[in-house]
Design a protein around this motif. Structure first.
Motif, short mmCIF file in Angstrom:
data_model
loop_
_atom_site.label_atom_id
_atom_site.label_comp_id
_atom_site.label_asym_id
_atom_site.label_seq_id
_atom_site.Cartn_x
_atom_site.Cartn_y
_atom_site.Cartn_z
N UNK A 35 0.83 -1.20 0.00
CA UNK A 35 0.00 0.00 0.00
C UNK A 35 0.86 1.25 0.00
N UNK A 36 1.89 1.23 0.86
CA UNK A 36 2.79 2.38 0.93
C UNK A 36 3.52 2.58 -0.39
N UNK A 92 -4.55 17.99 0.90
CA UNK A 92 -5.03 17.84 2.26
C UNK A 92 -6.41 18.45 2.43
N UNK A 97 -8.96 11.72 1.80
CA UNK A 97 -8.69 10.29 1.75
C UNK A 97 -7.45 10.00 0.91
N UNK A 99 -5.04 12.14 0.69
CA UNK A 99 -3.95 12.64 1.53
C UNK A 99 -3.47 11.56 2.48
N UNK A 100 -4.43 10.77 3.00
CA UNK A 100 -4.03 9.74 3.95
C UNK A 100 -3.21 8.66 3.25
N UNK A 101 -3.37 8.50 1.95
CA UNK A 101 -2.58 7.48 1.25
C UNK A 101 -1.17 8.00 0.98
N UNK A 104 2.11 11.74 3.63
CA UNK A 104 3.45 11.90 4.21
C UNK A 104 4.55 11.71 3.18
N UNK A 105 4.21 11.11 2.02
CA UNK A 105 5.26 10.91 1.03
C UNK A 105 5.53 12.18 0.26
N UNK B 87 -8.86 8.50 8.20
CA UNK B 87 -8.20 7.37 7.53
C UNK B 87 -6.81 7.19 8.12
N UNK B 88 -6.38 5.95 8.27
CA UNK B 88 -5.04 5.74 8.85
C UNK B 88 -3.95 6.17 7.87
N UNK B 89 -2.90 6.76 8.42
CA UNK B 89 -1.75 7.13 7.60
C UNK B 89 -0.77 5.97 7.56
N UNK B 90 0.06 5.90 6.53
CA UNK B 90 1.03 4.80 6.46
C UNK B 90 1.93 4.69 7.69
N UNK B 91 2.29 5.85 8.31
CA UNK B 91 3.13 5.78 9.52
C UNK B 91 2.41 5.04 10.63
N UNK B 93 0.17 2.75 10.29
CA UNK B 93 0.07 1.32 10.02
C UNK B 93 1.33 0.58 10.40
N UNK B 112 -4.59 15.14 12.26
CA UNK B 112 -4.91 16.56 12.13
C UNK B 112 -6.40 16.72 12.33
#
Lengths: 191, 361
Positions: A35-36, A92, A97, A99-101, A104-105, B87-91, B93, B112
Motif C-alpha cells: 500500500x505504501x 489535504x 482520503x 492525503x491519507x494514502x 506523508x510521502x 483514515x489511517x496514515x502509512x506511519x 500502520x 490533524x
C-alpha cells in the motif's frame, strides 16, 4: 517518435529506477508494504508530471529567451520544492482520503532525485510539450511499476531466510539488481 | 553589469512568485474552522481546526506520553478515536497493529483535526500534570551516570506517583524524554532521577548539562510498570541505570508489606559501573527480607572491594539463586538483551508470564 512510444520507452525499456538507478532511497525505504509503495508511486507520478510541465514552460519561455539556461538547476529545484508544498496543501484540503494514502510521502518527494532527473532529461532530449508530458508520465509510471513490484517481492522475502548479514536492505539491493537484469530483456523491444 | 542583474532578477522573481503562491494557499485553503474535541465522553474542548490532536490536547492540559517529539516514530501517543475516525496514515500502520487500526486507534501526533472528533484515553492520563522544579543536586554516581535531585515548585501539592513509574522531561522545544523516578524516600516536593549520558543523546546531554539552581519542566507520572498490590515475592532485575525504578519499588515493599520478600538482581559491566552498592549491602544487613545479588560482566583482579561478586550476566545469577518462582512477581528494567534472557530464565523458574513486568530502553 509517437507519444505512446515515448511512454512505453520511459516506463519499461528505460525504466528510471532500474536502468538509471535513480530514486533509490525511497525505493528501498518505502517498498516495505504494498500500500505504501503504491501510494509513493502514485505521488511520484502525479508530482513528476506537474513539475516537469511547469519546468518545461519555465525553461522554454523564461530561461531560453533570456539565455539563462545555466540557471536551470536552481530554478527546477525551487519550482519542485514549491509545487510539492502547494500540492500538499491542496490535496489535504480537498482530497483527505487521498492525503491519507500519500500525504506523508509528498514532503519526501521534494528530495526524490527522480523528479529533478526527469526535468533535466527533458531539457537534454529536447522534447516538445506533449513529448514532455508523455515522457514525465511514463517515467513516473515506470518508477511506480518498479517500486510496487519490489514491494510484492519483499512480501515474499518476509517468509524466506536470506544470508544473515545481508539483512533487510542488503537483500533488497541484490533484488533490485536482479530486477534490473530482467528489465534489460526489454531493451531493443522498442527501436 | 546586466550579465549579473538579469539572472538575479529572474531567480528572485521566480522565488517570490512561488513563495507568494504558497502563502496564498496557506491563508485561503489551509484554514479549517473550529472543531469540538470530546475526551472520554466527558470533557469537551473547542479547538482550532488544522492543528494536530496532540498539540490541541496539550493546550488543554491533557498530557499524552511521547518520546519522539511528535515525529510519529515512538507510538506512545496512541489514542482511540470513537467518532470522526480519520483514515489511517502509512506511519500509523507501521506502529499500530491492524486490529487496533480497525478499532480506531490513531497516533495523536499524526492526526490533524479537520472536523469534530471524540477520543478515548486511559483515565489515569487525565491526572497527569505539568510540574516545574529546580535542581537541588546533580552528582556523578559512576563515570557516566548522574543522580539529579529536583525540588518541585509548581504545583504546590507536589507529585504523587506509583513506585516504578516515570516522568517525561522537557529537553527542548517540543521534545520530551522519559526517565524513571529513582527516589528512595517518598516526599511530595522532592524527586530524584538517574540519567546515563548517551553520546549525542538529546535528553541525557541536556540533563547532564544542568547545574544546581537550574529550572526544568516535566510531566507525569506515566507508565504501567509499577509495584502491584499483591502478596507475592518481589523480584527486581536491573541492568545498569535500570536500577533507578527499582529503588522506589524496593523501599515501598520493605516499608508497606511486612511479609513480602524482595530480591534484587543487579547486573553491570564492570565494578566502575556499579553504584549504590554499599547502600544495598547495608540494606541487606538491616533487613532480613531483602536479598542483593550484584553481577559483574567483567571481573577485574584489582577491584577495590572485598565483596565476592558473581561474574557473568544477570540471568546466570537468577538461575543460581531464584527459588519459589511460582510465588513471585518480577520487575525488569534494562537493555532489551538482558530483559529477554532474564524473562526466559524467570519463565523456566515458574514465574507466570502475566506477573513479569518490564521496561526496556
Amino acid at each position: 517518435m509517437s507519444l505512446a512510444l515515448i511512454v512505453l520507452a520511459s516506463a519499461i525499456t528505460n525504466n528510471i529506477a532500474l536502468t538509471y538507478f535513480l530514486g533509490m532511497c525511497p525505493f528501498i525505504a518505502i517498498s516495505k508494504s504494498l500500500r505504501g509503495a503504491a501510494g509513493m508511486g502514485l505521488a511520484v507520478t502525479v508530482v513528476v508530471v506537474i513539475t516537469t510541465t511547469v519546468n518545461y514552460f519555465a525553461y522554454r519561455f523564461v530561461l531560453v529567451p533570456l539565455r539563462l539556461e545555466f540557471l536551470a538547476f536552481v530554478v527546477f529545484i525551487m519550482s519542485i520544492a514549491g509545487i510539492v508544498q502547494m500540492l500538499e496543501i491542496l490535496v489535504e484540503r480537498y482530497f483527505p482520503s487521498l492525503y491519507s494514502i500519500f500525504g506523508i510521502f509528498l514532503p519526501l518527494i521534494t528530495v526524490n532525485c527522480v523528479i529533478l532527473a526527469v526535468s533535466l532529461f527533458m531539457v537534454l532530449r529536447e522534447y516538445t510539450f506533449w513529448g514532455t508530458v508523455a515522457y514525465s508520465f511514463g517515467s513516473g509510471l515506470g518508477w511506480m511499476i518498479a517500486i510496487t513490484a519490489m514491494a510484492g517481492l519483499r512480501k515474499h522475502l518476509a517468509f524466506s531466510s536470506p544470508v544473515k548479514n545481508l539483512g533487510d536492505a542488503g537483500i533488497t539491493i541484490v533484488l533490485a539488481g536482479l530486477m534490473a537484469l530482467a528489465f534489460l530483456g526489454f531493451q531493443g523491444m522498442l527501436a | 553589469m546586466t550579465a549579473f542583474v538579469i539572472p538575479l532578477v529572474v531567480m528572485n522573481g521566480i522565488a517570490v512568485i512561488i513563495f507568494a503562491l504558497i502563502m496564498l494557499l496557506k491563508t485561503f485553503v489551509a484554514s479549517y474552522g473550529s472543531c469540538q474535541l470530546v475526551v472520554n465522553g466527558s470533557k469537551t474542548f473547542t479547538v482550532q481546526g488544522g492543528t494536530y490532536l496532540n498539540k490541541a490536547l496539550f493546550e488543554n492540559k491533557v498530557y499524552l506520553p511521547s518520546a519522539c517529539g511528535g515525529k510519529g516514530t515512538c507510538g506512545f501517543c496512541k489514542v482511540q478515536v470513537t467518532e470522526g475516525i480519520p483514515d489511517p496514515l502509512p506511519v500509523e500502520e507501521i506502529l499500530i497493529n491492524y486490529k487496533d487500526i480497525r478499532q480506531g486507534f490513531r497516533l495523536s501526533c499524526q492526526t490533524k483535526l479537520r472536523s469534530d472528533i471524540s477520543i478515548e484515553i486511559p483515565e489515569e492520563l487525565l491526572s497527569i500534570r505539568e510540574y516545574r522544579g529546580v535542581i537541588r543536586s546533580s552528582d556523578y554516581v559512576t563515570r557516566d551516570i548522574k543522580r539529579i535531585g529536583i525540588h518541585i515548585d509548581e504545583p504546590k501539592d507536589g507529585l504523587d506517583f506509583k513506585s516504578g513509574q516515570y516522568l517525561m522531561f522537557k529537553v527542548g522545544e517540543g521534545e520530551t524524554r522519559g526517565y524513571s523516578i529513582a527516589s528512595t524516600e517518598r516526599r511530595q516536593d522532592e524527586v530524584q532521577i538517574e540519567v546515563k549520558l548517551i553520546p549525542n543523546g538529546l535528553g541525557s546531554s541536556y540533563l547532564h548539562s544542568l547545574a544546581e539552581g537550574d529550572e526544568l519542566t516535566f510531566f507525569g507520572p506515566y507508565g504501567q510498570f509499577y509495584l502491584r498490590d499483591t502478596s507475592h515475592k518481589v523480584i527486581c532485575v536491573a541492568g545498569g541505570v535500570g536500577l533507578a525504578p527499582m529503588k522506589p519499588i524496593i523501599f515501598e515493599t520493605l516499608l508497606k508489606y511486612p511479609d513480602r520478600d524482595v530480591e534484587l538482581y543487579y547486573g553491570v559491566r564492570t565494578f566502575e559501573d556499579l553504584y549504590d552498592h554499599d547502600m544495598f549491602l547495608r540494606l541487606q544487613a538491616n533487613h532480613p527480607r531483602f536479598h542483593y545479588f550484584p553481577t559483574l560482566e567483567k571481573l577485574e583482579e584489582t577491584v577495590a572491594s572485598t565483596y565476592a561478586f558473581t561474574q557473568g550476566f544477570v540471568n546466570k545469577t537468577l538461575a543460581a539463586n531464584l527459588t519459589d518462582g511460582d510465588k513471585s512477581e518480577a520487575y525488569l528494567c534494562g537493555p532489551p538483551l538482558m530483559i529477554n534472557s532474564s524473562i526466559k530464565e524467570l519463565v523456566e523458574k515458574g514465574v507466570p508470564e502475566i506477573r513479569i513486568l518490564y521496561d526496556k530502553f
